[in-house]
Design a protein around this motif. Structure first.
Motif, PDB file in Angstrom:
ATOM      1  N   ALA A 106     -12.644  10.754  10.678  1.00  0.00           N
ATOM      2  CA  ALA A 106     -12.670  11.373   9.349  1.00  0.00           C
ATOM      3  C   ALA A 106     -14.036  11.998   9.083  1.00  0.00           C
ATOM      4  N   ASP A 107     -15.090  11.317   9.488  1.00  0.00           N
ATOM      5  CA  ASP A 107     -16.444  11.859   9.317  1.00  0.00           C
ATOM      6  C   ASP A 107     -16.632  13.165  10.078  1.00  0.00           C
ATOM      7  N   LEU A 108     -15.886  13.318  11.156  1.00  0.00           N
ATOM      8  CA  LEU A 108     -15.991  14.525  11.981  1.00  0.00           C
ATOM      9  C   LEU A 108     -15.020  15.621  11.538  1.00  0.00           C
ATOM     10  N   GLY A 109     -14.317  15.385  10.414  1.00  0.00           N
ATOM     11  CA  GLY A 109     -13.480  16.421   9.841  1.00  0.00           C
ATOM     12  C   GLY A 109     -12.009  16.380  10.199  1.00  0.00           C
ATOM     13  N   ASP A 110     -11.554  15.333  10.852  1.00  0.00           N
ATOM     14  CA  ASP A 110     -10.142  15.213  11.209  1.00  0.00           C
ATOM     15  C   ASP A 110      -9.324  15.001   9.932  1.00  0.00           C
ATOM     16  N   ALA A 111      -8.444  15.935   9.613  1.00  0.00           N
ATOM     17  CA  ALA A 111      -7.659  15.878   8.372  1.00  0.00           C
ATOM     18  C   ALA A 111      -6.704  14.687   8.357  1.00  0.00           C
ATOM     19  N   ASP A 112      -6.099  14.372   9.492  1.00  0.00           N
ATOM     20  CA  ASP A 112      -5.195  13.225   9.548  1.00  0.00           C
ATOM     21  C   ASP A 112      -5.947  11.917   9.302  1.00  0.00           C
ATOM     22  N   ALA A 113      -7.138  11.810   9.873  1.00  0.00           N
ATOM     23  CA  ALA A 113      -7.952  10.616   9.666  1.00  0.00           C
ATOM     24  C   ALA A 113      -8.409  10.518   8.212  1.00  0.00           C
ATOM     25  N   GLU A 114      -8.718  11.635   7.610  1.00  0.00           N
ATOM     26  CA  GLU A 114      -9.113  11.648   6.191  1.00  0.00           C
ATOM     27  C   GLU A 114      -7.953  11.175   5.316  1.00  0.00           C
ATOM     28  N   PHE A 115      -6.736  11.536   5.680  1.00  0.00           N
ATOM     29  CA  PHE A 115      -5.555  11.062   4.956  1.00  0.00           C
ATOM     30  C   PHE A 115      -5.445   9.543   5.057  1.00  0.00           C
ATOM     31  N   VAL A 116      -5.691   8.988   6.238  1.00  0.00           N
ATOM     32  CA  VAL A 116      -5.637   7.536   6.441  1.00  0.00           C
ATOM     33  C   VAL A 116      -6.698   6.853   5.576  1.00  0.00           C
ATOM     34  N   LEU A 117      -7.887   7.432   5.500  1.00  0.00           N
ATOM     35  CA  LEU A 117      -8.929   6.892   4.630  1.00  0.00           C
ATOM     36  C   LEU A 117      -8.487   6.913   3.174  1.00  0.00           C
ATOM     37  N   GLY A 118      -7.845   7.986   2.774  1.00  0.00           N
ATOM     38  CA  GLY A 118      -7.354   8.097   1.407  1.00  0.00           C
ATOM     39  C   GLY A 118      -6.373   6.994   1.060  1.00  0.00           C
ATOM     40  N   GLU A 119      -5.553   6.594   2.034  1.00  0.00           N
ATOM     41  CA  GLU A 119      -4.611   5.500   1.807  1.00  0.00           C
ATOM     42  C   GLU A 119      -5.352   4.208   1.453  1.00  0.00           C
ATOM     43  N   ALA A 120      -6.438   3.926   2.149  1.00  0.00           N
ATOM     44  CA  ALA A 120      -7.230   2.725   1.847  1.00  0.00           C
ATOM     45  C   ALA A 120      -7.948   2.872   0.513  1.00  0.00           C
ATOM     46  N   GLU A 121      -8.481   4.059   0.260  1.00  0.00           N
ATOM     47  CA  GLU A 121      -9.244   4.273  -0.962  1.00  0.00           C
ATOM     48  C   GLU A 121      -8.362   4.330  -2.204  1.00  0.00           C
ATOM     49  N   ASP A 122      -7.049   4.450  -2.019  1.00  0.00           N
ATOM     50  CA  ASP A 122      -6.122   4.381  -3.148  1.00  0.00           C
ATOM     51  C   ASP A 122      -6.042   2.962  -3.721  1.00  0.00           C
ATOM     52  N   ALA A 124      -7.760  -6.498  -2.401  1.00  0.00           N
ATOM     53  CA  ALA A 124      -6.692  -7.491  -2.483  1.00  0.00           C
ATOM     54  C   ALA A 124      -5.986  -7.571  -1.122  1.00  0.00           C
ATOM     55  N   PRO A 125      -5.254  -8.652  -0.869  1.00  0.00           N
ATOM     56  CA  PRO A 125      -4.576  -8.804   0.423  1.00  0.00           C
ATOM     57  C   PRO A 125      -3.646  -7.644   0.777  1.00  0.00           C
ATOM     58  N   GLU A 126      -2.986  -7.046  -0.227  1.00  0.00           N
ATOM     59  CA  GLU A 126      -2.049  -5.966   0.079  1.00  0.00           C
ATOM     60  C   GLU A 126      -2.733  -4.710   0.625  1.00  0.00           C
ATOM     61  N   ALA A 127      -4.045  -4.626   0.513  1.00  0.00           N
ATOM     62  CA  ALA A 127      -4.770  -3.474   1.049  1.00  0.00           C
ATOM     63  C   ALA A 127      -5.085  -3.611   2.540  1.00  0.00           C
ATOM     64  N   GLU A 128      -4.917  -4.792   3.093  1.00  0.00           N
ATOM     65  CA  GLU A 128      -5.345  -5.046   4.472  1.00  0.00           C
ATOM     66  C   GLU A 128      -4.787  -4.063   5.503  1.00  0.00           C
ATOM     67  N   PRO A 129      -3.486  -3.747   5.522  1.00  0.00           N
ATOM     68  CA  PRO A 129      -3.005  -2.796   6.539  1.00  0.00           C
ATOM     69  C   PRO A 129      -3.674  -1.416   6.415  1.00  0.00           C
ATOM     70  N   ALA A 130      -3.835  -0.935   5.191  1.00  0.00           N
ATOM     71  CA  ALA A 130      -4.459   0.373   4.988  1.00  0.00           C
ATOM     72  C   ALA A 130      -5.937   0.340   5.369  1.00  0.00           C
ATOM     73  N   VAL A 131      -6.612  -0.758   5.071  1.00  0.00           N
ATOM     74  CA  VAL A 131      -8.038  -0.883   5.399  1.00  0.00           C
ATOM     75  C   VAL A 131      -8.216  -0.979   6.912  1.00  0.00           C
ATOM     76  N   ARG A 132      -7.356  -1.741   7.572  1.00  0.00           N
ATOM     77  CA  ARG A 132      -7.442  -1.849   9.039  1.00  0.00           C
ATOM     78  C   ARG A 132      -7.260  -0.472   9.689  1.00  0.00           C
ATOM     79  N   ALA A 133      -6.283   0.285   9.210  1.00  0.00           N
ATOM     80  CA  ALA A 133      -6.042   1.632   9.756  1.00  0.00           C
ATOM     81  C   ALA A 133      -7.216   2.551   9.463  1.00  0.00           C
ATOM     82  N   ALA A 134      -7.761   2.481   8.259  1.00  0.00           N
ATOM     83  CA  ALA A 134      -8.886   3.347   7.891  1.00  0.00           C
ATOM     84  C   ALA A 134     -10.141   3.003   8.688  1.00  0.00           C
ATOM     85  N   ALA A 135     -10.369   1.721   8.931  1.00  0.00           N
ATOM     86  CA  ALA A 135     -11.540   1.310   9.708  1.00  0.00           C
ATOM     87  C   ALA A 135     -11.487   1.880  11.126  1.00  0.00           C
ATOM     88  N   ALA A 136     -10.285   2.021  11.658  1.00  0.00           N
ATOM     89  CA  ALA A 136     -10.125   2.592  13.002  1.00  0.00           C
ATOM     90  C   ALA A 136     -10.312   4.106  13.013  1.00  0.00           C
TER      91      ALA A 136
END
Length: 173
Positions: free
Chosen positions: A139-155, A122-134
């Protein structure tokens, strides 16, 4: 077999205009024997949802690449940062457990007639998806902060659309 294909809004537009599209490298995700074996429990629906979420995460990679290309080209027609997963029913797949438990490769393009449904943010996910895409690579390399950002999009839950609704969905974007 139900296969979940990662895509972008631009790829959806191509699917509607051409009546077919080829996923990047022919890669999709499905409930494979290897995926079933990797879980100690779970219904078929739960395991198919896991494959769908793998495809949604792969969609983030496609979005990240598209957004990176945009910044380099200064294109005004920005790719909408929304995860897209195209669910198709196809038989011509090759299992690829060497890549990951749910990975399959398609033998050719997917026709619009083979599309069972499309899942889109949905449109409201766009900011979280943009951040997660970056942050997807970190996150794939194990960065915990990046994994948290991915979690925001996956919520954000993906909305479900029938294939017949695609022209209307794209018109409203």
């Amino acid at each position: 077999m139900r296969v979940y294909l990662p895509a972008t809004i631009g790829m959806l537009r191509q699917l509607v205009s051409d009546g077919k599209f080829m996923p990047v490298s022919g890669t999709g995700f499905a409930l494979t024997p290897a995926l079933r074996e990797s879980y100690t429990s779970g219904s078929t629906d739960e395991l198919e949802y896991a494959a769908l979420m793998d495809a949604a995460r792969a969609s983030l990679r496609l979005i990240g690449a598209a957004l990176g290309d945009e910044q380099e080209s200064a294109d005004a027609d920005a790719e909408l940062p929304r995860r897209v997963v195209v669910s198709v029913d196809v038989e011509d797949v090759t299992l690829r457990p060497d890549l990951d438990h749910a990975v399959v490769r398609l033998g050719g393009p997917v026709a619009l007639d083979d599309v069972a449904a499309v899942h889109v943010d949905a449109p409201e996910a766009e900011p979280a998806v943009r951040a997660a895409a970056a942050e997807i690579d970190a996150a794939d390399l194990g960065d915990a902060d990046a994994e948290f950002v991915l979690g925001e999009a996956e919520d954000h839950e993906l909305a479900w659309y029938a294939s017949q609704e695609l022209p209307f969905l794209l018109e409203l974007m």
